[in-house]
Design an enzyme around this catalytic site. Structure first.
Site, mmCIF file in Angstrom:
data_model
loop_
_atom_site.group_PDB
_atom_site.id
_atom_site.type_symbol
_atom_site.label_atom_id
_atom_site.label_comp_id
_atom_site.label_asym_id
_atom_site.label_seq_id
_atom_site.Cartn_x
_atom_site.Cartn_y
_atom_site.Cartn_z
ATOM 1 N N ASP A 13 -3.487 121.032 -2.262
ATOM 2 C CA ASP A 13 -3.368 119.639 -2.158
ATOM 3 C C ASP A 13 -1.855 119.638 -2.481
ATOM 4 O O ASP A 13 -1.218 119.517 -3.819
ATOM 5 C CB ASP A 13 -3.884 118.971 -3.289
ATOM 6 C CG ASP A 13 -5.370 118.945 -3.592
ATOM 7 O OD1 ASP A 13 -5.800 119.323 -2.030
ATOM 8 O OD2 ASP A 13 -6.341 117.925 -4.061
ATOM 9 N N ASN A 43 -14.027 121.366 -5.857
ATOM 10 C CA ASN A 43 -13.910 119.581 -6.608
ATOM 11 C C ASN A 43 -14.838 119.713 -7.632
ATOM 12 O O ASN A 43 -15.443 119.679 -8.037
ATOM 13 C CB ASN A 43 -13.082 118.334 -5.802
ATOM 14 C CG ASN A 43 -11.648 118.269 -5.500
ATOM 15 O OD1 ASN A 43 -10.575 119.709 -5.485
ATOM 16 N ND2 ASN A 43 -11.038 117.759 -4.649
ATOM 17 N N ASN A 174 -18.971 107.525 1.061
ATOM 18 C CA ASN A 174 -18.523 106.180 -0.068
ATOM 19 C C ASN A 174 -18.811 105.129 1.930
ATOM 20 O O ASN A 174 -19.248 105.216 2.703
ATOM 21 C CB ASN A 174 -17.241 106.527 -0.116
ATOM 22 C CG ASN A 174 -16.508 106.473 1.437
ATOM 23 O OD1 ASN A 174 -16.724 106.014 2.194
ATOM 24 N ND2 ASN A 174 -15.010 107.325 1.190
ATOM 25 N N GLY A 210 -18.321 98.915 -7.080
ATOM 26 C CA GLY A 210 -20.001 99.901 -7.995
ATOM 27 C C GLY A 210 -20.324 101.325 -7.174
ATOM 28 O O GLY A 210 -20.213 101.502 -5.664
ATOM 29 N N ASP A 235 -15.707 113.296 -5.651
ATOM 30 C CA ASP A 235 -16.285 114.306 -5.348
ATOM 31 C C ASP A 235 -16.611 114.755 -7.003
ATOM 32 O O ASP A 235 -17.623 115.760 -7.477
ATOM 33 C CB ASP A 235 -14.505 115.388 -5.529
ATOM 34 C CG ASP A 235 -14.138 115.231 -4.152
ATOM 35 O OD1 ASP A 235 -15.212 114.975 -2.761
ATOM 36 O OD2 ASP A 235 -12.810 115.500 -3.985
#
Ligand code: RIB
Length: 294
Positions: A13, A43, A174, A210, A235
């Site tokens: 990264d 990760n 997500n 949340g 991750d």
């Protein structure tokens, strides 16, 4: 304790910290530059290992210096690297900007990650993401983090056209990935759709709002922290969740939320806490049932 195989990406990264994230066509001046180990697969493997899991990584690095550093870092983090292959060319790279509120923009060049193959052998617990070519693994428990959201990739490796997630025990997107996979904006509806697509259980991470768990229909409230870097928060959640499942912990979602929350207070995608740090945080923040809602 069951063994965890993480099949996925290994990146380096390149991170610029800036006051704000650039918009398309805009240049912003950054304040700092760091090169740190990343990649969603790596990760998650590091998170699961640091949180007590017995973890093996299946992935590819290039023949460059980044590949050597990334492999060494995995091994130093307690991750088995026998199935990390060195292939001709460059290691995966991610260009990342992090703003003052800890939010991020990420673009990835997969490079060596494009050569990852899903092994034919069977594993106890398999964790995968979608930065590497997808095929269904042989696993007693399969955790899929569909990031980035690539329904075409899932479909091409699926056992059933109608139910492309058949064989996935836990799907953990997500809210953006859930919407992109299902077309549904509401977490409850997206989760229902993910189950209709074949996943046994859907858990949708919602950032500050949340985590939605479709097995109870509840949203677990976020653990509030002062975030400095959210890169790798998802991750950390997935790796911690896998470690909690492997260790038969009582509340894997809460454990994973605490690990991800602590990660957000630290810079770097792999700055994950130990299990003792997570347990300490949870001991100080008992579950507040009144903040749950249907
Ligand atoms: O999820 C964060 C990760 O996405 C970064 O570490 C970057 O390498 C990309 O894979």
């Amino acid at each position: 304790m069951r063994t965890i195989a993480v099949i996925g990406s290994i990146n380096m990264d390149l991170v610029v910290g800036a006051a704000t994230l650039p918009r398309p066509g805009e240049t912003v001046l950054g304040s700092e530059f760091r090169v740190v180990c990343g990649g969603k697969g790596a990760n998650q493997a590091v998170a699961a290992a640091r949180l007590g899991g017995r973890v093996h990584m299946v992935g590819c690095v290039g023949t460059d210096e980044y590949g050597r550093i990334a492999r060494k870092n995995l091994a130093a983090s307690g991750v088995g690297v026998r199935a990390v292959r060195k292939v001709a060319g460059a290691t995966g790279v991610a260009l990342i900007v992090v703003d003052a509120a800890g939010r991020n923009l990420i673009a990835v060049a997969p490079n060596a990650n494009a050569q990852v193959r899903v092994p034919r052998r069977a594993f106890d617990i398999v964790v995968m993401q979608l930065e590497t070519p997808f095929a269904f693994p042989h696993a007693r428990c399969f955790i899929l983090n569909p990031a980035p959201a690539r329904l075409d990739a899932i479909r091409s490796g699926a056992r059933s056209r109608r139910r492309p997630l058949e064989g996935v025990d836990f799907v953990i997107p997500n809210e953006h990935e859930a919407k992109s996979l299902t077309g549904c904006g509401s977490p409850a509806r997206a989760a229902r759709e993910l189950r209709r697509m074949g996943a046994r259980r859907a858990i949708i991470t919602l950032g500050e709002a949340g985590v939605f768990d479709d097995s109870t229909g509840r949203t677990h409230p976020a653990i509030r922290v002062r975030a400095v870097d959210t890169v790798g928060a998802g991750d950390a959640f997935v790796g911690a969740f896998a470690a909690a499942i492997a260790a038969d912990r009582d509340d894997p979602i809460r454990f994973a939320q605490a690990a991800a929350a602590i990660k957000c207070t630290r810079r770097g995608a792999q700055s994950v806490p130990s299990a003792a740090e997570v347990d300490r945080l949870l001991a100080h923040r008992p579950l507040r049932k009144e903040r749950f809602h249907e």
